[in-house]
Design a protein around this motif. Structure first.
Motif, PDB file in Angstrom:
ATOM      1  N   ALA A  22      13.268 -30.072  24.629  1.00  7.93           N
ATOM      2  CA  ALA A  22      12.608 -30.648  25.809  1.00  7.93           C
ATOM      3  C   ALA A  22      12.616 -29.742  27.039  1.00  7.93           C
ATOM      4  CB  ALA A  22      13.227 -32.001  26.150  1.00  7.93           C
ATOM      5  N   PRO A  23      13.734 -29.088  27.389  1.00  6.16           N
ATOM      6  CA  PRO A  23      13.708 -28.234  28.593  1.00  6.16           C
ATOM      7  C   PRO A  23      12.704 -27.089  28.496  1.00  6.16           C
ATOM      8  CG  PRO A  23      15.971 -28.690  27.940  1.00  6.16           C
ATOM      9  CD  PRO A  23      15.094 -29.180  26.826  1.00  6.16           C
ATOM     10  N   ILE A  24      12.579 -26.477  27.303  1.00 11.67           N
ATOM     11  CA  ILE A  24      11.622 -25.394  27.120  1.00 11.67           C
ATOM     12  C   ILE A  24      10.194 -25.915  27.283  1.00 11.67           C
ATOM     13  CG2 ILE A  24      10.721 -23.682  25.508  1.00 11.67           C
ATOM     14  CD1 ILE A  24      13.420 -23.525  24.231  1.00 11.67           C
ATOM     15  N   LEU A  25       9.912 -27.045  26.641  1.00  8.98           N
ATOM     16  CA  LEU A  25       8.571 -27.625  26.725  1.00  8.98           C
ATOM     17  C   LEU A  25       8.230 -28.031  28.157  1.00  8.98           C
ATOM     18  CD1 LEU A  25       8.702 -29.871  23.527  1.00  8.98           C
ATOM     19  CD2 LEU A  25       7.579 -27.658  23.785  1.00  8.98           C
ATOM     20  N   PHE A  26       9.216 -28.602  28.838  1.00  8.33           N
ATOM     21  CA  PHE A  26       8.999 -29.056  30.213  1.00  8.33           C
ATOM     22  C   PHE A  26       8.667 -27.876  31.125  1.00  8.33           C
ATOM     23  CE2 PHE A  26      10.554 -30.073  34.483  1.00  8.33           C
ATOM     24  CZ  PHE A  26       9.870 -31.247  34.725  1.00  8.33           C
ATOM     25  N   GLN A  27       9.468 -26.816  31.020  1.00  9.17           N
ATOM     26  CA  GLN A  27       9.232 -25.660  31.885  1.00  9.17           C
ATOM     27  C   GLN A  27       7.936 -24.948  31.519  1.00  9.17           C
ATOM     28  OE1 GLN A  27      12.215 -23.172  33.272  1.00  9.17           O
ATOM     29  NE2 GLN A  27      13.878 -24.647  33.146  1.00  9.17           N
ATOM     30  N   GLY A  28       7.619 -24.926  30.235  1.00 13.58           N
ATOM     31  CA  GLY A  28       6.363 -24.311  29.814  1.00 13.58           C
ATOM     32  C   GLY A  28       5.162 -24.999  30.442  1.00 13.58           C
ATOM     33  N   TYR A  29       5.187 -26.318  30.447  1.00 18.75           N
ATOM     34  CA  TYR A  29       4.068 -27.073  31.021  1.00 18.75           C
ATOM     35  C   TYR A  29       4.043 -27.002  32.554  1.00 18.75           C
ATOM     36  CZ  TYR A  29       2.106 -29.058  26.790  1.00 18.75           C
ATOM     37  OH  TYR A  29       1.459 -29.218  25.592  1.00 18.75           O
ATOM     38  N   MET A  30       5.211 -26.791  33.155  1.00 19.82           N
ATOM     39  CA  MET A  30       5.258 -26.697  34.610  1.00 19.82           C
ATOM     40  C   MET A  30       4.794 -25.335  35.103  1.00 19.82           C
ATOM     41  SD  MET A  30       6.215 -29.595  35.908  1.00 19.82           S
ATOM     42  CE  MET A  30       6.775 -29.185  37.558  1.00 19.82           C
ATOM     43  N   PHE A  31       5.174 -24.278  34.391  1.00 20.23           N
ATOM     44  CA  PHE A  31       4.902 -22.917  34.848  1.00 20.23           C
ATOM     45  C   PHE A  31       3.633 -22.298  34.270  1.00 20.23           C
ATOM     46  CE2 PHE A  31       9.696 -22.556  35.524  1.00 20.23           C
ATOM     47  CZ  PHE A  31       9.581 -22.793  36.891  1.00 20.23           C
ATOM     48  N   ILE A  32       3.149 -22.809  33.139  1.00 16.40           N
ATOM     49  CA  ILE A  32       1.986 -22.202  32.486  1.00 16.40           C
ATOM     50  C   ILE A  32       0.873 -23.247  32.413  1.00 16.40           C
ATOM     51  CG2 ILE A  32       1.176 -20.947  30.458  1.00 16.40           C
ATOM     52  CD1 ILE A  32       4.100 -20.362  29.787  1.00 16.40           C
ATOM     53  N   ASN A 186       4.723 -22.431  43.210  1.00 15.94           N
ATOM     54  CA  ASN A 186       4.859 -23.758  43.807  1.00 15.94           C
ATOM     55  C   ASN A 186       6.348 -24.071  43.948  1.00 15.94           C
ATOM     56  OD1 ASN A 186       5.213 -26.766  43.762  1.00 15.94           O
ATOM     57  ND2 ASN A 186       2.975 -26.680  43.857  1.00 15.94           N
ATOM     58  N   HIS A 187       6.809 -24.169  45.197  1.00 15.46           N
ATOM     59  CA  HIS A 187       8.237 -24.402  45.443  1.00 15.46           C
ATOM     60  C   HIS A 187       8.737 -25.658  44.748  1.00 15.46           C
ATOM     61  CE1 HIS A 187       7.716 -21.210  48.175  1.00 15.46           C
ATOM     62  NE2 HIS A 187       7.338 -21.904  49.243  1.00 15.46           N
ATOM     63  N   ALA A 188       7.957 -26.717  44.851  1.00 19.77           N
ATOM     64  CA  ALA A 188       8.380 -28.006  44.283  1.00 19.77           C
ATOM     65  C   ALA A 188       8.528 -27.922  42.765  1.00 19.77           C
ATOM     66  CB  ALA A 188       7.377 -29.088  44.654  1.00 19.77           C
ATOM     67  N   SER A 189       7.600 -27.235  42.101  1.00 19.30           N
ATOM     68  CA  SER A 189       7.659 -27.110  40.638  1.00 19.30           C
ATOM     69  C   SER A 189       8.900 -26.354  40.192  1.00 19.30           C
ATOM     70  CB  SER A 189       6.399 -26.405  40.114  1.00 19.30           C
ATOM     71  OG  SER A 189       5.244 -27.181  40.370  1.00 19.30           O
ATOM     72  N   VAL A 190       9.186 -25.238  40.884  1.00 16.38           N
ATOM     73  CA  VAL A 190      10.357 -24.427  40.530  1.00 16.38           C
ATOM     74  C   VAL A 190      11.638 -25.217  40.776  1.00 16.38           C
ATOM     75  CG1 VAL A 190      11.613 -22.304  41.017  1.00 16.38           C
ATOM     76  CG2 VAL A 190       9.123 -22.302  41.075  1.00 16.38           C
ATOM     77  N   LEU A 191      11.707 -25.894  41.908  1.00 16.61           N
ATOM     78  CA  LEU A 191      12.891 -26.686  42.235  1.00 16.61           C
ATOM     79  C   LEU A 191      13.073 -27.831  41.248  1.00 16.61           C
ATOM     80  CD1 LEU A 191      15.233 -27.214  44.174  1.00 16.61           C
ATOM     81  CD2 LEU A 191      13.668 -28.599  45.568  1.00 16.61           C
ATOM     82  N   PHE A 192      11.959 -28.462  40.891  1.00 16.35           N
ATOM     83  CA  PHE A 192      12.017 -29.574  39.945  1.00 16.35           C
ATOM     84  C   PHE A 192      12.532 -29.101  38.589  1.00 16.35           C
ATOM     85  CE2 PHE A 192       9.600 -33.171  37.685  1.00 16.35           C
ATOM     86  CZ  PHE A 192      10.636 -34.060  37.939  1.00 16.35           C
ATOM     87  N   CYS A 193      12.061 -27.940  38.124  1.00 15.21           N
ATOM     88  CA  CYS A 193      12.523 -27.385  36.850  1.00 15.21           C
ATOM     89  C   CYS A 193      14.009 -27.050  36.909  1.00 15.21           C
ATOM     90  CB  CYS A 193      11.731 -26.128  36.492  1.00 15.21           C
ATOM     91  SG  CYS A 193      10.061 -26.451  35.913  1.00 15.21           S
ATOM     92  N   PHE A 194      14.443 -26.497  38.032  1.00 16.73           N
ATOM     93  CA  PHE A 194      15.856 -26.153  38.203  1.00 16.73           C
ATOM     94  C   PHE A 194      16.732 -27.402  38.134  1.00 16.73           C
ATOM     95  CE2 PHE A 194      19.452 -25.782  41.174  1.00 16.73           C
ATOM     96  CZ  PHE A 194      20.174 -24.762  40.556  1.00 16.73           C
ATOM     97  N   ILE A 195      16.342 -28.439  38.866  1.00 18.31           N
ATOM     98  CA  ILE A 195      17.121 -29.691  38.882  1.00 18.31           C
ATOM     99  C   ILE A 195      17.129 -30.333  37.496  1.00 18.31           C
ATOM    100  CG2 ILE A 195      17.199 -32.038  39.812  1.00 18.31           C
ATOM    101  CD1 ILE A 195      16.048 -30.900  42.424  1.00 18.31           C
ATOM    102  N   PHE A 196      15.967 -30.335  36.849  1.00 16.56           N
ATOM    103  CA  PHE A 196      15.856 -30.910  35.504  1.00 16.56           C
ATOM    104  C   PHE A 196      16.805 -30.216  34.536  1.00 16.56           C
ATOM    105  CE2 PHE A 196      14.024 -31.108  31.244  1.00 16.56           C
ATOM    106  CZ  PHE A 196      13.704 -32.448  31.109  1.00 16.56           C
ATOM    107  N   THR A 197      16.843 -28.892  34.574  1.00 16.66           N
ATOM    108  CA  THR A 197      17.696 -28.129  33.660  1.00 16.66           C
ATOM    109  C   THR A 197      19.174 -28.347  33.965  1.00 16.66           C
ATOM    110  OG1 THR A 197      15.952 -26.452  33.514  1.00 16.66           O
ATOM    111  CG2 THR A 197      18.116 -25.843  32.679  1.00 16.66           C
ATOM    112  N   VAL A 198      19.523 -28.412  35.259  1.00 16.78           N
ATOM    113  CA  VAL A 198      20.920 -28.676  35.640  1.00 16.78           C
ATOM    114  C   VAL A 198      21.371 -30.038  35.121  1.00 16.78           C
ATOM    115  CG1 VAL A 198      22.462 -29.140  37.582  1.00 16.78           C
ATOM    116  CG2 VAL A 198      20.949 -27.161  37.655  1.00 16.78           C
ATOM    117  N   LEU A 199      20.513 -31.047  35.309  1.00 18.66           N
ATOM    118  CA  LEU A 199      20.840 -32.393  34.829  1.00 18.66           C
ATOM    119  C   LEU A 199      20.971 -32.404  33.308  1.00 18.66           C
ATOM    120  CD1 LEU A 199      18.552 -34.587  37.117  1.00 18.66           C
ATOM    121  CD2 LEU A 199      21.035 -34.278  37.262  1.00 18.66           C
TER     122      LEU A 199
END
Length: 234
Positions: A22-32, A186-199
């Motif tokens: 899930a984290p890989i898929l989530f970041q892939g869809y957020m960044f690409i 996009n600041h929000a996208s990067v921050l959201f991915c960071f928080i998601f991965t930390v959680l």
């Protein structure tokens, strides 16, 4: 889908693979953004399905080892039948003994610890075989699925932690550059991915533990043994 794979396979095996990926898929869809197109989504789905099969095989092997580490002396259902075990009250334990004596010709309560362990293991194997019908024993099926999901996740725990750490090593520089660098992100996208991965990392560390597997196994044991009081087995 449940007709093809079965509820147990979907929840305790396929879901485990999706949790890991899930984290890989989530970041892939957020960044690409290109991955969000229909054709790209189809390709990603095929790749995810292939990787899921690999994760399923790995989790089943490692999950079995993790379960054995949680219960080196036998699963709770077998342990509950041992005379020295005090989890069940003596009246309930005696009632289960009578049930197995009536249904298993060779079952007998022994004062010899090794012999009684063999007797209890045999009785539980018989009980599992007789309660596989998910329609007649929905609670047993539910608790068995929860147990499978828990120990399969525990089996790939360190893979999940490693994956999250790798993603954070990627996210942290991006987070810094997005706020103080020249990258057009996009600041929000990067921050959201960071928080998601930390959680997600905290979930692997704090939630997916031996305690979770032990609790699920005990609930499954209680549900399984309660079948001795069911009219369906009399």
């Amino acid at each position: 889908m449940t007709n093809i794979f079965g509820v147990y396979n979907i929840r305790s095996r396929i879901s485990v693979a999706l949790v890991l990926l899930a984290p890989i898929l989530f970041q892939g869809y957020m960044f690409i953004p290109e991955l969000r197109s229909l054709s790209s989504t189809f390709i990603v789905t095929l790749i995810t399905f292939a990787l899921s099969n690999l994760v399923i095989v790995t989790s089943r092997i490692n999950g079995g080892k993790a379960l054995h580490k949680c219960f080196p002396n036998g699963l709770p259902a077998q342990q509950f039948l041992l005379p020295e075990n005090q989890t069940l009250d003596k009246i309930t334990q005696a009632r289960y003994y009578d049930f197995f004596k009536q249904h298993l010709n060779n079952f007998q309560v022994s004062t010899n610890a090794s012999e009684m362990k063999i007797q209890s293991e045999s009785a539980i194997k018989w009980l599992i075989a007789r309660t596989r019908n998910t329609t007649d024993f929905p609670l047993i099926a539910e608790e068995n699925t929860n147990l499978g999901f828990a120990y399969n996740l525990l089996g790939i725990k360190y893979y999940g932690i490693f994956l999250c750490i790798v993603l954070l090593m990627f996210d942290i520089p991006l987070l810094i550059l997005s706020f103080w660098g020249n990258l057009n992100l996009n600041h929000a996208s990067v921050l959201f991915c960071f928080i998601f991965t930390v959680l997600y990392l905290l979930m692997w560390i704090l939630v997916i533990t031996k305690k979770l597997v032990i609790n699920c196994a005990k609930k499954y044991a209680f549900a399984l043994l309660s079948a001795c009081d069911s009219d369906l087995l009399i």
